[in-house]
Design an enzyme around this catalytic site. Structure first.
Site, mmCIF file in Angstrom:
data_model
loop_
_atom_site.group_PDB
_atom_site.id
_atom_site.type_symbol
_atom_site.label_atom_id
_atom_site.label_comp_id
_atom_site.label_asym_id
_atom_site.label_seq_id
_atom_site.Cartn_x
_atom_site.Cartn_y
_atom_site.Cartn_z
ATOM 1 N N SER A 217 -21.951 -56.372 -11.135
ATOM 2 C CA SER A 217 -21.308 -55.811 -9.936
ATOM 3 C C SER A 217 -20.540 -54.530 -10.201
ATOM 4 C CB SER A 217 -20.373 -56.858 -9.323
ATOM 5 O OG SER A 217 -21.121 -57.813 -8.629
ATOM 6 N N ALA B 172 -23.044 -61.514 -16.340
ATOM 7 C CA ALA B 172 -24.125 -60.559 -16.607
ATOM 8 C C ALA B 172 -23.735 -59.124 -16.274
ATOM 9 C CB ALA B 172 -25.379 -60.970 -15.838
ATOM 10 N N ASN C 272 -18.124 -64.796 0.801
ATOM 11 C CA ASN C 272 -19.213 -63.863 1.090
ATOM 12 C C ASN C 272 -20.430 -64.554 1.692
ATOM 13 O OD1 ASN C 272 -18.201 -62.769 -2.001
ATOM 14 N ND2 ASN C 272 -17.914 -61.479 -0.210
ATOM 15 N N HIS D 234 -28.454 -58.783 -6.799
ATOM 16 C CA HIS D 234 -28.352 -60.227 -7.076
ATOM 17 C C HIS D 234 -27.775 -60.993 -5.894
ATOM 18 C CE1 HIS D 234 -24.243 -58.958 -8.195
ATOM 19 N NE2 HIS D 234 -23.865 -60.211 -8.268
ATOM 20 N N ARG D 235 -26.922 -60.331 -5.107
ATOM 21 C CA ARG D 235 -26.295 -61.021 -3.983
ATOM 22 C C ARG D 235 -27.187 -60.956 -2.730
ATOM 23 N NH1 ARG D 235 -20.373 -62.298 -3.781
ATOM 24 N NH2 ARG D 235 -21.576 -64.077 -3.080
ATOM 25 N N GLU E 254 -20.491 -58.127 4.071
ATOM 26 C CA GLU E 254 -19.995 -58.986 2.979
ATOM 27 C C GLU E 254 -19.310 -60.242 3.511
ATOM 28 O OE1 GLU E 254 -20.275 -58.156 -0.569
ATOM 29 O OE2 GLU E 254 -21.749 -56.726 0.143
ATOM 30 N N HIS F 63 -13.751 -55.672 -2.215
ATOM 31 C CA HIS F 63 -13.715 -56.384 -0.926
ATOM 32 C C HIS F 63 -12.301 -56.293 -0.391
ATOM 33 C CE1 HIS F 63 -17.210 -59.210 -2.254
ATOM 34 N NE2 HIS F 63 -17.667 -58.368 -1.354
ATOM 35 N N CYS G 17 -11.950 -66.056 -2.815
ATOM 36 C CA CYS G 17 -13.393 -65.762 -2.833
ATOM 37 C C CYS G 17 -14.200 -67.048 -2.788
ATOM 38 C CB CYS G 17 -13.801 -65.062 -4.128
ATOM 39 S SG CYS G 17 -13.038 -63.487 -4.394
HETATM 40 O O1 SUG Z 1 -19.837 -59.881 -5.378
HETATM 41 N N1 SUG Z 1 -19.132 -61.066 -8.628
HETATM 42 C C1 SUG Z 1 -18.937 -61.158 -7.189
HETATM 43 C C2 SUG Z 1 -17.514 -61.523 -6.878
HETATM 44 C C3 SUG Z 1 -17.304 -61.829 -5.411
HETATM 45 C C4 SUG Z 1 -15.885 -62.026 -5.061
HETATM 46 N N2 SUG Z 1 -15.778 -62.326 -3.679
HETATM 47 C C5 SUG Z 1 -14.773 -61.923 -2.856
HETATM 48 N N3 SUG Z 1 -13.942 -60.982 -3.188
HETATM 49 N N4 SUG Z 1 -14.714 -62.472 -1.694
HETATM 50 C C6 SUG Z 1 -19.307 -59.838 -6.501
HETATM 51 O O2 SUG Z 1 -19.048 -58.777 -7.088
HETATM 52 C C7 SUG Z 1 -20.443 -60.856 -10.660
HETATM 53 C C8 SUG Z 1 -21.699 -61.453 -11.254
HETATM 54 C C9 SUG Z 1 -21.921 -61.036 -12.671
HETATM 55 O O3 SUG Z 1 -21.538 -59.928 -13.050
HETATM 56 O O4 SUG Z 1 -22.523 -61.827 -13.440
HETATM 57 C C10 SUG Z 1 -20.360 -61.016 -9.147
HETATM 58 O O5 SUG Z 1 -21.368 -61.092 -8.482
#
Ligand code: SUG
Length: 446
Positions: free
Chosen positions: A22, A19, A110, A137-138, A174, A250, A369
């Site tokens: 981020s 979607a 995370n 979203h997170r 995070e 990150h 991740c």
């Molecule tokens: O938080 N992507 C996650 C990826 C997390 C990766 N985690 C680590 N590096 N530990 C974020 O950006 C994308 C969702 C979207 O675009 O649909 C997303 O949330």
């Protein structure tokens, strides 16, 4: 006494989709609206878990979250039946709606910061779920994450669970993605390295200009306090603001540690020399292997594209270390060449193994991740909910569960389908029984 590191991987949820949520995460934005395969994503994750377990590693699994998040949509004013909440939200506030459908809890690096018992004042393993405030979203994850962790590590004699930090960007946290622990042995006190992107209460300090710094210094300090860590065992390191601006959202996209190895890019940190010397002096007499990748060998952009540092460095039962890398690293000439050379250098890293986790990679999530590391003693391991540990039987059950409930193809437009909500809830209800983690989801508690 035996000591282990157990990787708890996130099981990908049934709404896995792209979607573009981020900002600052290059893969997430460039794959926005692409077609996803929740079934393939979950199976790629399970294959990695099974492969590590077959290598003799201890492997666990953490349940995904309930999505679409009807509970949050109701908090935001959408009313009526669940279907009508979905329909109104998708029509009236499509961005908010998509944020409430993300399967982002799959990236369990995370989920929380974890401090093993050897490091903490009360001798328990401490967990603080990450508040993930920087992305809406997170930010919806920590409460249920806390319940899933409690359902997995429920024995109060060994495990201590904290509430996530206050939900405000000043305490943006995070979790383990910005935390690495070095130690001579998993069961011995180690050096906990907290990496932050900015100081929240002091605007005069360096900070990125283009993309957000998700983790703050103040959040790192708060977690270290909550976990009862001693100053002698903690090092705070600032991430280089320039690499955040190049898509390193990150720290685990630019460095990773395991036992006496710190593998990092030369541009990873703001004050590298100071950080490394503090790490070495707190680590003690034994020498830390600082494995530095130079820009001339691998550019930051290539590291971001291939996730060279989002690899897992694991210690195999024979004490050699292996790097668990995404197949994107093998496909890149400079990175695969680097890794081939690396295993012949004088470091404990002796093997590279490549895994296809492309469904996750397209959202910016590599092998590292997808996992939360928990170092523990044999007694602590005995106290873990053993249904959450992967063995042949549990792997087969989870694979069958995915086959039964997951869609092979999902488009962003399908997220508004009330049938998907029903499918997801049916799947998750069954999963809580398979993993025996209790009623962790809002739909099971209403
Ligand atoms: O938080 N992507 C996650 C990826 C997390 C990766 N985690 C680590 N590096 N530990 C974020 O950006 C994308 C969702 C979207 O675009 O649909 C997303 O949330």
């Amino acid at each position: 006494m035996k000591q282990f590191e157990v990787n708890f991987d996130g099981l990908v949820g049934p709404t896995h989709n792209y979607a573009g949520l981020s900002f600052g995460n290059v893969a997430s934005l460039s794959n926005a609206n692409a077609k996803s395969s929740p079934r393939q994503a979950a199976k790629q994750g399970l294959q990695k878990m099974k492969a590590l377990s077959d290598m003799g590693m201890l492997q666990g699994v953490l349940a995904p979250q309930e999505r679409p998040d009807i509970h949050t949509l109701r908090r935001l004013g959408f009313t009526g039946s669940d279907s009508s909440v979905l329909e109104q939200a998708a029509k009236q506030a499509p961005e908010v709606f998509l944020a409430c459908c993300s399967a982002s809890s799959m990236w369990t690096a995370n989920a929380a910061t974890v401090s093993p018992s050897a490091d903490t004042a009360d001798g328990k393993i401490h967990f603080t779920p990450a508040n993930l405030t920087n992305k809406f979203h997170r930010s919806l994850e920590p409460e249920v994450t806390g319940r899933i962790l409690q359902g997995t590590f429920s024995n109060e004699k060994y495990f201590s669970h904290h509430t996530h930090l206050p939900d405000n960007e000043h305490f943006g946290d995070e979790g383990a993605a910005n935390h690495t622990r070095l130690c001579s042995n998993y069961g011995h006190a180690g050096v906990e390295i907290f990496v932050y992107g900015r100081h929240a209460f002091n605007a005069s300090k360096p900070a990125p200009r283009k993309f957000p710094a998700r983790q703050t210094f103040e959040a790192c300090q708060a977690v270290a306090r909550l976990h009862g860590l001693s100053d002698e065992n903690v090092v705070y390191v600032q991430q280089n603001p320039d690499v955040i601006d190049q898509g390193v959202f990150h720290n685990d996209v630019i460095s990773v540690g395991n036992q006496n190895v710190l593998f990092y890019h030369e541009q990873a940190f703001h004050n590298t020399e100071g950080a490394l010397s503090e790490i070495q002096s707190k680590f003690g007499d034994e020498k830390v292997h600082f494995v530095c990748v130079k820009t001339k060998d691998v550019a930051v952009s290539e590291a971001v594209k291939t996730y060279l540092f989002n690899t897992q460095i694991i210690t195999l039962p024979n004490d050699d270390m292996a790097i668990i890398a995404p197949s994107e690293c093998e496909e890149s000439e400079s990175v695969s060449q680097y890794l081939t050379n690396l295993v012949n250098l004088d470091t404990p890293i002796k093997q590279v193994k490549y895994f296809d986790v492309k469904q996750s990679m397209r959202n910016g999530g590599g092998p590292a991740c997808l996992r939360l590391r928990v170092a523990m003693t044999g007694q602590e391991l005995e106290a873990v909910n053993n249904q959450t540990l992967i063995n042949d039987l549990q792997f087969t059950r989870l694979n069958q569960w995915v086959d039964k409930h997951y869609r092979d193809v999902l488009l962003v437009d399908d997220l508004r389908d009330p049938q998907l909500l029903t499918e997801s809830r049916t799947a998750l209800d069954e999963l809580t029984q398979l993993l025996k983690i209790g009623s962790v989801y809002p739909f099971q508690r209403d």
